[in-house]
Design an enzyme around this catalytic site. Sequence first.
Site, PDB file in Angstrom:
ATOM      1  N   LYS A  38      32.520 -85.122  18.233  1.00  0.00           N
ATOM      2  CA  LYS A  38      31.801 -84.924  19.490  1.00  0.00           C
ATOM      3  C   LYS A  38      30.566 -84.024  19.367  1.00  0.00           C
ATOM      4  O   LYS A  38      29.629 -84.124  20.170  1.00  0.00           O
ATOM      5  CB  LYS A  38      32.737 -84.337  20.537  1.00  0.00           C
ATOM      6  CG  LYS A  38      33.731 -85.330  21.136  1.00  0.00           C
ATOM      7  CD  LYS A  38      33.049 -86.225  22.146  1.00  0.00           C
ATOM      8  CE  LYS A  38      34.040 -87.050  22.943  1.00  0.00           C
ATOM      9  NZ  LYS A  38      33.393 -87.855  23.986  1.00  0.00           N
ATOM     10  N   SER A  54      38.922 -89.714  14.409  1.00  0.00           N
ATOM     11  CA  SER A  54      37.906 -89.091  15.257  1.00  0.00           C
ATOM     12  C   SER A  54      38.143 -87.621  15.569  1.00  0.00           C
ATOM     13  O   SER A  54      37.214 -86.914  15.957  1.00  0.00           O
ATOM     14  CB  SER A  54      37.785 -89.863  16.570  1.00  0.00           C
ATOM     15  OG  SER A  54      39.030 -89.884  17.252  1.00  0.00           O
TER      16      SER A  54
END
Length: 508
Positions: free
Chosen positions: A51, A307
């Site tokens: 992110k 992720s």
Amino acid sequence: MSRSYLEKILRARVYDVARETPLDFASRLSARLGTPIWLKREDMQSVFSFKLRGAYNKIYNLPEKKKRQGVIAASAGNHAQGVALAGKRLGVPALIVMPTTTPPIKVQTVRNLGAKIILHGDSYDDAYEHARTLVKEKGLTFVHPFDDPDVIAGQGTVATEVLRQHEEPIEAVFIPVGGGGLIAGMAAYIKRVRPEIKIIGVEPEDTPTLHHALQAGRRVSLKQIGLFADGVAVRQIGKETFKLARDLVDEVVLVTTDEICAAIKDIYDDTRSVAEPAGALGIAGIKKYLQKKKNRNKPGSLISVLSGANINFDRLRHVSERAELGEQREALFAVEIPERPGSFLSFCRLLGKRNVTEFNYRYFDDKRAHVFCGIELSDGSEERDNIIERLQGRGFGVTDLTDNETAKLHIRYMVGGHAPQVKNERLYRFVFPERPGALLDFLSGLTRGWNISLFHYRNHGAAYGRVLVGVQLNKAEAGEFRDYLRELGYRYHEETGNPAYQLFAGAG
């Protein structure tokens, strides 16, 4: 559209805070599934998630006036950390609105990165609405977690690394989907550079945001969303991300909570790292994909984007409990057996040397008993069917609870209760070395006519098994039973006077 994004991705400014993460070969999983599988290790970023790429690129590209005024975001996790870190590196004031339900460790992590925090509302939606209100009141710039071209371009840099790191044939890249920022950015780059590669999104079955939107041909808002994979718990995919995904994503795979837990274990076995549920979606998707595509034509490597790894420690027990079910390595059964001495032993002998993972029983009446048990499998559903057939052939009633969510979440922990008709019950807690067949060996010793009225066993993968046993013993039998326990040689403690037993499971 992908042409303009190609340029945006190539120009994206991310490496002031991000690192080029490795593309690791998952050797154990590849050998097991017979296909080369690679992990893109975004869990190895400084904030343990991809992110920060999009957040930094967005803030970096703001006009200087906007930077001086500051930025705001709504998030309970990875996006908050990305915005906070980007603000710190660029000297931009950052305000993060987080739900009041955010775990304290996540709040403190964001605060340590220099951001100011406002706790508001019970959910992300509450925090988001409050953040949008503050944008107008304070003149701040809102940094969207996914639905922004600069954020999408920043996330797309993951794809530039993947294609540079793996020049051999790639069949498909499996990407977790929440709001769609990561899959939109990666797809925009990959389909422009190597269009033969499939882009496959992976979502939890209880949060099929992109799946439902593609089926409907438009964005849809989910009435309910699952919270286990909280990193992708989004009600509606973004406008911009859906425009890209609609044209560029080849397929969406939906996976269960159990399959996600099994994928977390697979990743741990290969890397010794613990992925967050959203981070393990790619591996869960690969396994589901391979089950359906057994006759693939000239397959290449399969790549999963790991992720993130921001998982709360207290979730690990749930992950461990459900991983074996997700891998089809454990079956759960309710078995009806006659209420007479020796029934337990007969039942266990039918199971042979299979590892029993759980065994719950409480006496109810003198005719029949219901046992809740878990059995370790080595051959998936076919072996499960064989066990059921064998037990039924010997007169045992069997109900398969393996896919019963209520049984897995609740009933397995609620088997028991008071048994007022049981007389002269004594309770013992045993510890014995854990090995295949250990439970059968233990029960084989209890064949002297004593009636077992309570039994609980759970194999937690430890070196020692722990069993709680209730036995009906009159005064004459009590001494004989104690002599037997000394012969048995296992560590034990009598728990008849334990208040927990007296309050919740005690006999008459």
